[in-house]
Motif scaffolding. Sequence first.
Motif, mmCIF file in Angstrom:
data_model
loop_
_atom_site.group_PDB
_atom_site.id
_atom_site.type_symbol
_atom_site.label_atom_id
_atom_site.label_comp_id
_atom_site.label_asym_id
_atom_site.label_seq_id
_atom_site.Cartn_x
_atom_site.Cartn_y
_atom_site.Cartn_z
ATOM 1 N N MET A 123 -16.816 -9.208 13.266
ATOM 2 C CA MET A 123 -15.769 -9.122 14.889
ATOM 3 C C MET A 123 -13.966 -8.693 13.871
ATOM 4 O O MET A 123 -13.644 -7.328 14.303
ATOM 5 N N TYR A 124 -13.787 -8.845 12.969
ATOM 6 C CA TYR A 124 -12.792 -8.909 12.518
ATOM 7 C C TYR A 124 -12.718 -8.108 11.053
ATOM 8 O O TYR A 124 -11.536 -7.928 10.795
ATOM 9 N N ALA A 125 -13.886 -7.489 10.536
ATOM 10 C CA ALA A 125 -14.201 -6.840 9.439
ATOM 11 C C ALA A 125 -13.090 -5.317 9.271
ATOM 12 O O ALA A 125 -12.794 -4.650 8.523
ATOM 13 N N ASP A 126 -13.317 -5.133 10.701
ATOM 14 C CA ASP A 126 -13.081 -3.380 10.854
ATOM 15 C C ASP A 126 -11.451 -3.675 11.094
ATOM 16 O O ASP A 126 -10.773 -3.123 9.697
ATOM 17 N N ILE A 127 -10.680 -4.420 11.819
ATOM 18 C CA ILE A 127 -9.221 -4.276 11.548
ATOM 19 C C ILE A 127 -8.924 -5.158 10.491
ATOM 20 O O ILE A 127 -7.801 -4.290 9.592
ATOM 21 N N SER A 128 -9.267 -5.484 9.406
ATOM 22 C CA SER A 128 -9.014 -6.332 8.063
ATOM 23 C C SER A 128 -9.009 -4.837 7.000
ATOM 24 O O SER A 128 -8.271 -4.830 6.214
ATOM 25 N N SER A 129 -9.922 -4.149 6.930
ATOM 26 C CA SER A 129 -10.029 -3.448 6.368
ATOM 27 C C SER A 129 -9.369 -1.633 7.194
ATOM 28 O O SER A 129 -8.702 -1.124 5.929
ATOM 29 N N LYS A 130 -8.661 -2.114 8.207
ATOM 30 C CA LYS A 130 -8.292 -1.141 8.243
ATOM 31 C C LYS A 130 -6.256 -1.001 8.548
ATOM 32 O O LYS A 130 -5.611 -0.953 7.533
ATOM 33 N N LEU A 131 -6.343 -2.799 8.348
ATOM 34 C CA LEU A 131 -4.468 -3.012 7.799
ATOM 35 C C LEU A 131 -5.256 -3.084 6.435
ATOM 36 O O LEU A 131 -3.297 -2.877 6.148
ATOM 37 N N LEU A 132 -6.062 -3.476 5.338
ATOM 38 C CA LEU A 132 -5.793 -2.559 4.215
ATOM 39 C C LEU A 132 -5.700 -1.583 3.677
ATOM 40 O O LEU A 132 -4.744 -0.766 3.041
ATOM 41 N N GLU A 133 -6.406 -0.575 4.770
ATOM 42 C CA GLU A 133 -5.868 0.935 4.065
ATOM 43 C C GLU A 133 -4.189 0.912 4.294
ATOM 44 O O GLU A 133 -3.681 1.729 3.639
ATOM 45 N N VAL A 134 -3.690 0.776 5.586
ATOM 46 C CA VAL A 134 -1.892 0.282 6.093
ATOM 47 C C VAL A 134 -1.365 0.382 5.294
ATOM 48 O O VAL A 134 -0.462 0.591 4.330
ATOM 49 N N CYS A 135 -2.053 -1.104 4.484
ATOM 50 C CA CYS A 135 -1.726 -1.808 2.943
ATOM 51 C C CYS A 135 -1.380 -0.628 1.883
ATOM 52 O O CYS A 135 -0.096 -0.865 1.253
ATOM 53 N N ASN A 136 -2.397 -0.436 1.686
ATOM 54 C CA ASN A 136 -2.439 0.416 0.555
ATOM 55 C C ASN A 136 -1.299 1.557 0.805
ATOM 56 O O ASN A 136 -1.057 2.123 -0.583
ATOM 57 N N ALA A 137 -1.253 2.027 1.572
ATOM 58 C CA ALA A 137 -0.270 3.603 2.666
ATOM 59 C C ALA A 137 0.898 2.975 1.827
ATOM 60 O O ALA A 137 2.009 3.893 1.596
ATOM 61 N N PHE A 138 1.485 1.198 2.548
ATOM 62 C CA PHE A 138 3.337 1.448 1.857
ATOM 63 C C PHE A 138 3.342 1.311 0.519
ATOM 64 O O PHE A 138 4.343 1.764 0.300
ATOM 65 N N THR A 139 1.749 0.501 -0.488
ATOM 66 C CA THR A 139 2.622 0.388 -1.617
ATOM 67 C C THR A 139 2.466 2.158 -2.470
ATOM 68 O O THR A 139 2.828 2.070 -3.152
ATOM 69 N N SER A 140 1.708 2.785 -1.773
ATOM 70 C CA SER A 140 1.541 4.581 -2.718
ATOM 71 C C SER A 140 3.123 4.443 -2.018
ATOM 72 O O SER A 140 3.838 5.839 -3.541
ATOM 73 N N GLU A 141 3.920 5.076 -0.633
ATOM 74 C CA GLU A 141 5.072 5.169 -0.711
ATOM 75 C C GLU A 141 5.798 4.041 -1.431
ATOM 76 O O GLU A 141 7.514 5.481 -1.695
ATOM 77 N N LEU A 142 6.078 3.126 -1.930
ATOM 78 C CA LEU A 142 7.010 2.398 -2.185
ATOM 79 C C LEU A 142 6.822 2.688 -4.253
ATOM 80 O O LEU A 142 8.086 3.302 -4.140
ATOM 81 N N ALA A 143 5.362 3.637 -4.265
ATOM 82 C CA ALA A 143 5.757 3.538 -5.965
ATOM 83 C C ALA A 143 6.131 5.184 -5.481
ATOM 84 O O ALA A 143 7.358 5.784 -6.477
ATOM 85 N N ARG A 144 6.171 6.226 -4.432
ATOM 86 C CA ARG A 144 6.630 7.483 -4.603
ATOM 87 C C ARG A 144 7.970 7.718 -4.614
ATOM 88 O O ARG A 144 8.849 8.113 -5.349
ATOM 89 N N LEU A 145 8.403 7.002 -3.465
ATOM 90 C CA LEU A 145 10.317 5.685 -3.945
ATOM 91 C C LEU A 145 10.638 6.080 -5.167
ATOM 92 O O LEU A 145 11.493 5.942 -5.932
ATOM 93 N N ASN A 146 9.756 4.775 -5.951
ATOM 94 C CA ASN A 146 10.692 4.524 -6.697
ATOM 95 C C ASN A 146 10.400 5.206 -8.141
ATOM 96 O O ASN A 146 11.223 5.476 -8.788
ATOM 97 N N HIS A 147 9.496 6.440 -7.844
ATOM 98 C CA HIS A 147 9.272 7.373 -9.116
ATOM 99 C C HIS A 147 10.901 8.603 -8.222
ATOM 100 O O HIS A 147 10.711 9.191 -9.870
ATOM 101 N N GLY A 148 10.936 9.328 -7.048
ATOM 102 C CA GLY A 148 12.704 9.198 -6.717
ATOM 103 C C GLY A 148 13.328 8.511 -7.867
ATOM 104 O O GLY A 148 13.705 10.038 -7.862
ATOM 105 N N ASN A 149 13.223 8.010 -7.826
ATOM 106 C CA ASN A 149 14.320 6.421 -7.927
ATOM 107 C C ASN A 149 14.949 6.750 -9.737
ATOM 108 O O ASN A 149 15.599 7.173 -10.267
#
Length: 222
Positions: free
Chosen positions: A92-118
């Motif tokens: 039942m919660y495999a779906d929400i877990s996978s989607k939240l992991l997708e969002v976490c990966n998006a946050f991580t990629s955005e932090l990496a992008r901001l660090n590259h800008g710095n």
Amino acid sequence: MFFSCGNPFKALFPKKNNACMSSHLVSLLNNFETSLRVSIAELVPKDDDKNGFITVSWMIQAMHSLCEIHQCISTLMTTDVDLPVSDMEESMYADISSKLLEVCNAFTSELARLNHGNMLLKFAFSDPDEVSLSHIDCWRQHMASKNPRIENCGEVLSNLVESMSDDHDLHVLKKKVNKKKKKQYEEEKLLMRALYGVKAKTLYIFSVFAAAFSGLLRIFCI
């Protein structure tokens, strides 16, 4: 006023839904939902906060609070109630877990992008006698670019919010299909109620993060 009406989870699940639960389980549930409400209210910025709606320190506080509530529900399931997580509940919660992991990966990629800008800015001003215009131009282009992962977060979170409306009556379906013993049914009902609240808090925090990283909210680095 945040939650001025009291406990919002009691409004979603009226008292009559507690009729089939023992007084011990009702007490455990009420204590958990009260703690959950308080933890969410603590994340609401104060009226005298001059730093804006969201800060880096707020984001750190939010993540600590989220970890604590997930630990609390783990304790509720394994210690207070001693309810094993079945294969059905995991699926039942495999779906929400996978989607939240997708969002976490998006946050991580955005932090990496901001660090590259710095890093580009540091290169631009590394020489105190001469500013590198080429690095500044690269920085401008880099910061103007869009992160497709972040752009997709809103849709993912919206779908998760819509899916929560199906969680209320899930225990009823499980009772009809599996014909659970009364005690196990009561414990599973408590689990569904508690998990609903945890999902609400999780999506609230993730939505604020997504809005911040997408530029819809103003971030102050303190």
